[in-house]
Write an enzyme that holds these catalytic residues in place. Structure first.
Site, PDB file in Angstrom:
ATOM      1  N   CYS A 107      -6.614   8.424   9.476  1.00 13.81           N
ATOM      2  CA  CYS A 107      -5.722   9.115   8.535  1.00 13.81           C
ATOM      3  C   CYS A 107      -6.504   9.905   7.485  1.00 13.81           C
ATOM      4  O   CYS A 107      -5.973  10.204   6.419  1.00 13.81           O
ATOM      5  CB  CYS A 107      -4.758   8.122   7.887  1.00 13.81           C
ATOM      6  N   ASP A 148      -6.280  -8.565   9.014  1.00 11.64           N
ATOM      7  CA  ASP A 148      -6.299  -7.681   7.851  1.00 11.64           C
ATOM      8  C   ASP A 148      -7.021  -8.413   6.727  1.00 11.64           C
ATOM      9  O   ASP A 148      -7.090  -9.647   6.720  1.00 11.64           O
ATOM     10  CB  ASP A 148      -4.870  -7.328   7.407  1.00 11.64           C
ATOM     11  N   GLN A 157       0.848  -1.193   0.000  1.00 11.82           N
ATOM     12  CA  GLN A 157       0.000   0.000   0.000  1.00 11.82           C
ATOM     13  C   GLN A 157       0.888   1.249   0.000  1.00 11.82           C
ATOM     14  O   GLN A 157       1.924   1.263   0.638  1.00 11.82           O
ATOM     15  CB  GLN A 157      -0.832   0.024   1.272  1.00 11.82           C
TER      16      GLN A 157
HETATM   17  N1  SAH Z   1      -2.182  -0.191  10.964  1.00  8.73           N
HETATM   18  C1  SAH Z   1      -1.330  -0.362   9.817  1.00  8.73           C
HETATM   19  C2  SAH Z   1      -1.769   0.448   8.630  1.00  8.73           C
HETATM   20  C3  SAH Z   1      -3.149   0.125   8.172  1.00  8.73           C
HETATM   21  S1  SAH Z   1      -3.411   0.492   6.500  1.00  8.73           S
HETATM   22  C4  SAH Z   1       0.112  -0.037  10.162  1.00  8.73           C
HETATM   23  O1  SAH Z   1       0.405   0.326  11.286  1.00  8.73           O
HETATM   24  O2  SAH Z   1       0.961  -0.150   9.275  1.00  8.73           O
HETATM   25  C5  SAH Z   1      -5.006  -0.158   6.298  1.00  8.73           C
HETATM   26  C6  SAH Z   1      -5.060  -1.664   6.233  1.00  8.73           C
HETATM   27  O3  SAH Z   1      -6.431  -2.019   6.310  1.00  8.73           O
HETATM   28  C7  SAH Z   1      -4.541  -2.283   4.953  1.00  8.73           C
HETATM   29  O4  SAH Z   1      -3.601  -3.263   5.273  1.00  8.73           O
HETATM   30  C8  SAH Z   1      -5.760  -2.925   4.293  1.00  8.73           C
HETATM   31  O5  SAH Z   1      -5.461  -4.166   3.680  1.00  8.73           O
HETATM   32  C9  SAH Z   1      -6.661  -3.116   5.465  1.00  8.73           C
HETATM   33  N2  SAH Z   1      -8.094  -3.095   5.197  1.00  8.73           N
HETATM   34  C10 SAH Z   1      -8.800  -2.240   4.429  1.00  8.73           C
HETATM   35  N3  SAH Z   1     -10.104  -2.464   4.524  1.00  8.73           N
HETATM   36  C11 SAH Z   1     -10.254  -3.484   5.399  1.00  8.73           C
HETATM   37  C12 SAH Z   1     -11.369  -4.161   5.932  1.00  8.73           C
HETATM   38  N4  SAH Z   1     -12.613  -3.794   5.588  1.00  8.73           N
HETATM   39  N5  SAH Z   1     -11.165  -5.163   6.798  1.00  8.73           N
HETATM   40  C13 SAH Z   1      -9.913  -5.514   7.178  1.00  8.73           C
HETATM   41  N6  SAH Z   1      -8.822  -4.908   6.712  1.00  8.73           N
HETATM   42  C14 SAH Z   1      -8.988  -3.905   5.831  1.00  8.73           C
END
Ligand code: SAH
Length: 394
Positions: A338, A249, A199
């Site tokens: 974010c 995730d 990402q």
């Molecule tokens: N907390 C992470 C960053 C999160 S980025 C860190 O510290 O690096 C957002 C993440 O949410 C991504 O990995 C994406 O795959 C996941 N994501 C997006 N929509 C989602 C959903 N509905 N259920 C579970 N995961 C999801």
């Protein structure tokens, strides 16, 4: 060399004088000459009384039409100019961090509008998010080479921001090969990231300090990290002594990298991974009466444009309502946001409302933002996009 001049409408230079680098299209004289300038042109901005206020990137087709690069009216925007700005950004990061893994350039706040560069030591991952920065690609690559001598520079030019600027989406090496997995060190731990296939740039450096803070609450506890991505919160908690960690995730790719990092860090035994949709997981875990001493939920932006604000705020409230029942009594709930369009006040109000709806009470023990490698432009509140709240729940 003289750049073409674009005039600011009378009285509309007020924000610029107070330090903002942006001018919106309705604040500029958009005559035929201005409209005919190619996207990304360098221009001199002239105030209503004929004074040149500086040199800017200009895009006549974007709402944010001009982004100031310098208040020096005679400046030449070339490799040397870009190298000086990069050196200034590098100097700050070298004071802040021991390892060369950080956000090196945070756009307007580092005096380089539209440019993001994340550094994984010898590999740089750049996003050229404005037409103006795209037009400077060649001198920018020269300047990055001069200041950092990287082995590889990858352009992760597939951000939504580029669409607003009329730029195409592409992922392409600007130097070297397309990078595979890279290592990064954060809070003393080594993680893996995938700059080309992950990402954004492959790693979210912005949560560095919040990960360490949350991990400090995790010692001896069962921890749940939803939206875990490649394990930033989950594995830091494991390293700080969590009894067990569940990382959730929806992306199998992210969880695979996370599992590899866990194995390298020697914490794999205490971390389990579940591929699931977050809300469905939280619901099911509550039904199963699972409890965790620390729950972290750091989702993707629920509000991507102003029109999604209402629905997005409800999303943050729902997230808090679904997560709070999983927190043991007492325990901790850490929530991230974010979305640029959501203020800290709104985020705090919605998440607290969700906690109350879940029938829980408690107190806020930390409210913070991104780490200092993501500086905030004092005149652009939008650049303080990351919100992080830690609640102690009774
Ligand atoms: N907390 C992470 C960053 C999160 S980025 C860190 O510290 O690096 C957002 C993440 O949410 C991504 O990995 C994406 O795959 C996941 N994501 C997006 N929509 C989602 C959903 N509905 N259920 C579970 N995961 C999801």
């Amino acid at each position: 060399m003289q750049y073409p001049t674009v005039k600011i409408l009378p009285g509309e230079d007020r924000r610029l004088r107070h330090g903002s680098p942006w001018l919106f299209s309705n604040e500029l004289r958009m005559d035929a000459d201005a409209k005919a300038l190619p996207r990304g042109s360098l221009v001199r901005l002239m105030s209503g009384n004929g004074k040149i206020l500086g040199v800017a990137q200009f895009n006549p087709h974007s709402l944010i039409a001009a982004r100031l690069l310098t208040r020096n009216k005679d400046a030449l925007i070339d490799r040397g100019f870009l190298a000086r700005r990069l050196a200034r950004a590098l100097n700050l990061r070298e004071k802040l961090f021991e390892a060369p893994h950080y956000r090196l350039v945070h756009a307007e706040a580092d005096g380089l509008p539209g440019l993001v560069v994340d550094r994984f030591d010898e590999t740089l991952v750049a996003q050229l998010n404005t037409a103006g920065m795209q037009a400077l690609e060649a001198p920018l690559v020269q300047a990055l080479n001069e200041v950092l001598r990287p082995a590889a520079i990858l352009a992760r030019n597939d951000s939504a921001a580029r669409q607003l600027e009329g730029l195409e989406s592409e992922v392409r090496p600007l130097k070297g090969e397309l990078p595979g997995r890279v290592e990064l060190v954060e809070n003393g731990l080594t993680f893996l990231a995938d700059p080309a296939g992950g990402q954004k740039t492959g790693w979210f450096f912005d949560q560095r300090d919040n990960r360490r803070f949350a991990a400090g609450l995790a010692k001896g506890e069962a921890v749940l990290d939803v939206y875990s991505y490649t394990g930033g919160f989950a594995l830091t908690a494991a390293a700080y002594g969590a009894a067990s960690v569940t990382a959730v995730d929806s992306s199998a790719h992210a969880l695979e990298l996370s599992a590899e990092s866990a194995a390298r860090q020697g914490v794999a035994e205490r971390v389990s991974f579940e591929r699931a949709e977050a809300f469905a997981f939280l619901d099911a875990a509550a039904q199963a009466k699972r409890r965790f001493g620390l729950v972290v939920a750091d989702p993707p932006a629920f509000v991507r444009s102003k029109k999604d604000l209402g629905a997005g705020l409800k999303g943050y409230r729902k997230l808090a309502r679904l997560a709070a029942p999983l927190v043991s009594e007492p325990g901790f709930l850490c929530l991230g946001c974010c979305s640029h369009h959501v203020s800290m006040e709104q985020f705090a109000a919605e998440t607290w409302a969700g906690i109350r709806e879940a029938g829980r009470g408690g107190r806020l023990i930390r409210s913070s933002g991104a780490g200092p490698d993501h500086p905030v432009h004092p005149a652009l509140p939008e650049t303080a996009y990351l919100k992080f709240l830690a609640y102690a729940l009774d």
